[in-house]
Design a protein around this motif. Structure first.
Motif, mmCIF file in Angstrom:
data_model
loop_
_atom_site.group_PDB
_atom_site.id
_atom_site.type_symbol
_atom_site.label_atom_id
_atom_site.label_comp_id
_atom_site.label_asym_id
_atom_site.label_seq_id
_atom_site.Cartn_x
_atom_site.Cartn_y
_atom_site.Cartn_z
ATOM 1 N N ALA B 433 22.803 -16.376 8.862
ATOM 2 C CA ALA B 433 23.727 -16.770 7.792
ATOM 3 C C ALA B 433 24.034 -18.264 7.888
ATOM 4 O O ALA B 433 23.838 -18.881 8.938
ATOM 5 C CB ALA B 433 25.031 -15.983 7.894
ATOM 6 N N ILE B 434 24.489 -18.782 6.779
ATOM 7 C CA ILE B 434 24.964 -20.174 6.747
ATOM 8 C C ILE B 434 26.338 -20.170 6.078
ATOM 9 O O ILE B 434 26.530 -19.534 5.042
ATOM 10 C CB ILE B 434 24.024 -21.078 5.924
ATOM 11 C CG1 ILE B 434 22.569 -20.919 6.372
ATOM 12 C CG2 ILE B 434 24.441 -22.542 6.048
ATOM 13 C CD1 ILE B 434 21.568 -21.586 5.441
ATOM 14 N N ALA B 435 27.254 -20.902 6.706
ATOM 15 C CA ALA B 435 28.596 -21.014 6.120
ATOM 16 C C ALA B 435 28.981 -22.482 6.055
ATOM 17 O O ALA B 435 28.567 -23.277 6.902
ATOM 18 C CB ALA B 435 29.607 -20.251 6.969
ATOM 19 N N GLN B 436 29.768 -22.823 5.053
ATOM 20 C CA GLN B 436 30.243 -24.215 4.982
ATOM 21 C C GLN B 436 31.548 -24.307 4.213
ATOM 22 O O GLN B 436 31.865 -23.463 3.382
ATOM 23 C CB GLN B 436 29.173 -25.133 4.371
ATOM 24 C CG GLN B 436 28.809 -24.808 2.937
ATOM 25 C CD GLN B 436 27.753 -25.787 2.388
ATOM 26 O OE1 GLN B 436 26.906 -26.288 3.130
ATOM 27 N NE2 GLN B 436 27.818 -26.050 1.092
ATOM 28 N N THR B 437 32.276 -25.380 4.533
ATOM 29 C CA THR B 437 33.551 -25.612 3.838
ATOM 30 C C THR B 437 33.375 -26.552 2.654
ATOM 31 O O THR B 437 34.362 -26.997 2.064
ATOM 32 C CB THR B 437 34.596 -26.192 4.827
ATOM 33 O OG1 THR B 437 33.972 -27.199 5.621
ATOM 34 C CG2 THR B 437 35.130 -25.108 5.727
ATOM 35 N N ILE B 448 26.558 -17.439 3.041
ATOM 36 C CA ILE B 448 25.498 -16.576 2.549
ATOM 37 C C ILE B 448 24.692 -16.111 3.755
ATOM 38 O O ILE B 448 24.519 -16.860 4.726
ATOM 39 C CB ILE B 448 24.626 -17.317 1.499
ATOM 40 C CG1 ILE B 448 23.754 -16.329 0.718
ATOM 41 C CG2 ILE B 448 23.778 -18.423 2.124
ATOM 42 C CD1 ILE B 448 23.247 -16.883 -0.601
ATOM 43 N N GLY B 449 24.226 -14.877 3.700
ATOM 44 C CA GLY B 449 23.491 -14.391 4.870
ATOM 45 C C GLY B 449 22.761 -13.106 4.592
ATOM 46 O O GLY B 449 22.837 -12.535 3.500
ATOM 47 N N SER B 450 22.072 -12.674 5.603
ATOM 48 C CA SER B 450 21.324 -11.420 5.480
ATOM 49 C C SER B 450 22.269 -10.232 5.595
ATOM 50 O O SER B 450 21.995 -9.153 5.076
ATOM 51 C CB SER B 450 20.253 -11.354 6.568
ATOM 52 O OG SER B 450 20.856 -11.554 7.846
ATOM 53 N N VAL B 471 23.731 -19.675 11.656
ATOM 54 C CA VAL B 471 23.752 -18.607 12.666
ATOM 55 C C VAL B 471 22.471 -17.798 12.566
ATOM 56 O O VAL B 471 22.001 -17.512 11.453
ATOM 57 C CB VAL B 471 24.988 -17.699 12.430
ATOM 58 C CG1 VAL B 471 24.815 -16.335 13.070
ATOM 59 C CG2 VAL B 471 26.250 -18.392 12.916
ATOM 60 N N LYS B 472 21.888 -17.507 13.715
ATOM 61 C CA LYS B 472 20.717 -16.615 13.726
ATOM 62 C C LYS B 472 20.978 -15.550 14.784
ATOM 63 O O LYS B 472 21.434 -15.873 15.883
ATOM 64 C CB LYS B 472 19.462 -17.430 14.065
ATOM 65 C CG LYS B 472 18.186 -16.623 13.895
ATOM 66 C CD LYS B 472 16.962 -17.493 13.722
ATOM 67 C CE LYS B 472 15.782 -16.607 13.337
ATOM 68 N NZ LYS B 472 14.599 -17.397 12.998
ATOM 69 N N LEU B 510 15.794 -19.588 8.747
ATOM 70 C CA LEU B 510 16.337 -18.366 8.137
ATOM 71 C C LEU B 510 15.646 -18.052 6.821
ATOM 72 O O LEU B 510 15.499 -16.899 6.443
ATOM 73 C CB LEU B 510 17.838 -18.530 7.843
ATOM 74 C CG LEU B 510 18.774 -18.894 8.988
ATOM 75 C CD1 LEU B 510 20.206 -18.924 8.473
ATOM 76 C CD2 LEU B 510 18.627 -17.912 10.140
ATOM 77 N N SER B 511 15.264 -19.101 6.122
ATOM 78 C CA SER B 511 14.755 -18.909 4.766
ATOM 79 C C SER B 511 13.760 -20.035 4.478
ATOM 80 O O SER B 511 14.118 -21.041 3.873
ATOM 81 C CB SER B 511 15.938 -18.945 3.793
ATOM 82 O OG SER B 511 15.515 -19.152 2.487
ATOM 83 N N PRO B 512 12.543 -19.859 4.968
ATOM 84 C CA PRO B 512 11.556 -20.946 4.907
ATOM 85 C C PRO B 512 11.376 -21.499 3.488
ATOM 86 O O PRO B 512 11.230 -22.705 3.303
ATOM 87 C CB PRO B 512 10.267 -20.288 5.394
ATOM 88 C CG PRO B 512 10.698 -19.059 6.122
ATOM 89 C CD PRO B 512 11.981 -18.626 5.502
#
Lengths: 549, 549
Positions: B433-437, B448-450, B471-472, B510-512
């Protein structure tokens, strides 16, 4: 209300006025668009198929932005600002930037306040610059002094756009402390730098001066543009620079050029207009009409940061000229903020009866006698010799007084009793005299005549109010009163032009070859900054050496 | 002292600095002049054979005015204003007009005050516009609200140039009272009107809007010029309009065009510059180099009435770029008010260690759990479908959750506990997943993430300071802190670009196929004004119907 304007622009509400079927001059994109112009609450809502409470079919006429005179001394028209408005608005002028330099030299702050007040009730938008050179030189003895300290005070007290033309070029480059104080007090300063270039121009620009209306050649204008000056192309009564300066204009530097009149007499204003005449002349010379309109309208609004004005575009003030021909010689309607201010050559407003009590009775002298003005001829004394058709004079010596006229400059503000006298060559006044209270820049009394008796009669005819008087055989043959500071009438420009015409006629009877020129010479013979010899209230002044001789 | 400047301009005193043997770009007369430029006390005294206390032989390099970015959100570079200055000044930028819209949405007045304070000690001249749309829509839940009343208060308290981009076009033409209040409070208002024309544009112009940086076509730009808009040709990270919009530029309307970046990421700024890149690109496309410089320097100074700036001319501020090539890709020296601010690609000043205490720790949420973020797939619920390479999204229905990612938007300012969730099609994130402010315009947390476990890990990694976390397998693989409001770092642009590069690399794992785009999507998926379906903190938002579904 803003919301009504927005709703009209959207077409949800009727416009106040729609000008239909026009050829709209687009100075922003340099093209002509056919269409209708909608106006609401003084604002142009846009071009489109608008409906209006009032609709005017202009039947293919041009719809142009209102004209802007970038630099004008209203006083040169010899009428008050409100009368000036009535004269120029029918010719398409909706905004002027005025430098009330002359009245300031006579009446200082009171004079400025009068001008501001008198312009308030007419639709013409008048922006004033605070005169920067009152007096023009330390040798001038006018009615008032506006020094650096007073400049700061006045800039705070009134809403001037900035400082008026900084004629004191030597003061700027000489870093005279009081001049520095003035320069530092304003963001925007008008220029006046004839024939200045090179490092002198660099230094003058550094003083904060932003424009110039004194260019004599295209090359001079181009150098000034590169130095950051906006160029006001002048077409007035005396100086006419348009034909030469238009040669400097390219599509790229067009933005730095605008039109102005500087000084224009009432009869000429009525005959040919002011800025409309610049437009006509530029187009007649073969220049691009939209270039001419861009100079006549938009560019000085940008130069002076007047806001959204000077273009027919949505959100802009509805200052609009409807003209049948693109040369602007057939102006049909003139709108200011959406209100019809003039139609078919007539102003639709009445100039107010202004209270002139603060600026009248400015001639403060005792009755003069022939003895006061007499001076025996002395071949060792400098005679001022006039050049035909020019304000430039020379100092000469003559063997006899034969064919010379006598001239005097009488201090009229502070009762100092100063009277400068000299003989003048180049005018052949016979048995008469002309006197006037217009005498740049101090506006002391200038009088010229065949002899001191006639001269005294002319001066005494001016009375407390001042004006112009022509005397023949010691009898007054024509007189016009200029009660406002001795330099302006409160009458209409038409009346003033008529009266002035009569003065000119009668002046002709004294000096057939001189005629009109005699009056101009009289107005400028005391201007101590034009080469080479002038007459001040302390006598003959050597301009080149900048001292009384 | 003015007198020293004047005396230097005359050549009576040495200049502080003379740049010798340059090809001087004259944007006022549209030509190139060979010569020396003298500078005294931060002012250009002129072009001429000056002597200086310091003399720099530029050996035939071009001497151009400093570049001006007409419209930029500093926050998009993810650095503070002072760090931004250090990044752009070596690329020739000396002045920017910044709209601190992002920090205002997070921290309101405190955020604005921080930006103003942080820019104070660097040589870059930063003019701020007061953000006009905080929040962007009534459906946004950001950190602050600046309404009409507050707008008036802030305009009085700080020296903003005017109102920032009025994105609320519907509010303007709908005459929403609070929007009217804002419009009436400012003289100069920036625009944002993509694809608006006709009467809608007329109405928008009547609102007082003076420029636009959202033109997509030359035709759109030309219509806007005729409506009185200045056009800021944008070349940023996302939107690149230069190639298209240059087609609209003619020698006559050039004056109405300038360059801007709007939003540009730090790595790109460092690689190619900002306004210098516009100059390079325009010239490379075959446009007149002096046109490009006029747009890059002088025009926005006129548009914003910044005074005598933007030209190499006497009396102008000595903001100067020395570049070996006319394309401005080899900038050697950058002067701000006559002081060398950057040389050979390096800033010569140290950004201050600003006190960020008023704008840090802005992530105001409790630790989240996988359960908080989880949402079962439901084929009757709208899935947001992404278009490749575009911020425009669509609402679709899917038969199964196969290949979809889970997305959440977490309110982070006022601890409302709001969490919007949805499934997203078009990204294939696997086991991470990736998170951001950063999440326009409210800057809530976008993640957003799996799956919700990985998502919770990413969100919790952001901490109180905020930033971006990848995050992985529920382990943090990359993280960058953005302690200033959760959107900016106080580190240098170089460091930030490196850190961001690492984020991008890890995101790729995460998402090539998504890579960089994933982060952009994350940043804009919550922007409720871009069609057609977005995710707010209250769930999926139908932009076309302007409501949560």
């Amino acid at each position: 209300m803003l919301k009504d304007i927005i709703n009209s622009a959207l077409g949800n509400e009727k416009a106040d006025l729609v000008l239909k079927n026009g050829k709209i001059i687009d100075v922003l994109n340099h093209k002509i668009t056919e269409g209708n112009v909608g106006i609401k609450e003084g604002i142009i809502i846009g071009i489109g198929d608008y409906e209006g409470a009032e609709e005017v079919d202009v039947k293919g006429a041009y719809i142009a932005p209102g004209f802007v005179d970038s630099h004008v001394h209203i006083e040169s028209a010899m009428v008050t600002p409100s009368q000036y408005a009535a004269a120029v608005m029918p010719k398409g002028v909706t905004t002027i930037i005025a430098d009330p330099h002359e009245i300031a030299n006579v009446k200082g702050e009171e004079g400025l306040a009068f001008m501001i007040e008198d312009s308030r009730s007419v639709p013409l938008e008048v922006h004033y610059m605070l005169p920067s050179c009152v007096p023009a030189t330390p040798f001038d003895h006018g009615g008032c002094v506006i020094d650096g300290e007073k400049t700061r005070e006045l800039l705070k007290k009134y809403s001037f756009l900035g400082l008026g033309e900084m004629m004191n070029y030597p003061g700027v480059i000489g870093c005279v402390p009081d001049v520095m104080k003035k320069l530092e007090s304003a963001e925007y300063i008008d220029g006046h730098a004839p024939m200045i270039g090179g490092k002198g121009l660099n230094a003058y620009a550094c003083g904060g001066i932003r424009n110039d209306h004194e260019c004599g050649s295209a090359q001079e204008a181009l150098e000034k543009v590169s130095n950051g000056f906006d160029i006001f192309v002048r077409e007035g009564t005396g100086a006419k620079n348009l034909e030469e300066l238009m040669k400097a204009v390219t599509p790229y530097n067009l933005r730095h050029f605008a039109f102005c009149t500087d000084d224009k007499h009432p009869a000429e204003i009525l005959r040919e207009g002011t800025i409309s005449h610049c437009v006509d002349k530029a187009i007649s010379l073969g220049y691009d009409p939209i270039d001419a309109y861009t100079m006549a309208c938009y560019n000085s609004c940008v130069s002076y940061n007047l806001g959204r004005k000077g273009a027919v575009a949505s959100g802009f003030e509805a200052d609009i000229v409807v003209t049948r021909d693109i040369n602007a010689t057939q102006i049909e309607r003139v709108y200011k903020k959406g209100v019809l201010a003039a139609e078919k050559g007539k102003a639709l407003f009445e100039p107010p009866c202004s209270d002139i009590s603060s600026v009248e009775n400015t001639v403060n002298i005792d009755k003069v006698t022939a003895e006061d003005l007499y001076m025996p001829f002395d071949k060792n004394k400098t005679v001022i010799s006039l050049d035909k058709g020019s304000l430039i004079t020379h100092g000469v010596y003559c063997e006899s007084g034969e064919g010379l006229s006598l001239c005097a400059n009488i201090e009229r503000h502070n009762k100092t009793g100063n009277i400068g006298k000299c003989y003048v060559k180049g005018l052949d006044i016979t048995n008469g005299a002309i006197a006037q209270t217009i005498g740049h820049d101090s506006h002391n009394i200038s009088v010229i005549g065949s002899d001191s008796k006639n001269m005294a009669a002319a001066v005494n005819a001016l009375g407390r109010q001042g004006g112009i008087a022509v005397v023949k055989n010691c009898e007054v043959t024509a007189k016009m009163e200029l009660p406002v500071g001795g330099i302006m009438s409160y009458k209409s420009a038409e009346r003033v032009a008529e009266e002035h015409e009569r003065i000119v006629e009668k002046a002709k009877t004294l000096s057939p070859s001189g005629s009109n020129e005699t009056l101009m010479i009289l107005g400028f013979i005391s201007l101590l900054v034009i080469p080479h010899f002038k007459l001040g209230d302390k006598g003959v002044f050597n301009v080149d050496e900048f001292r009384y001789i």
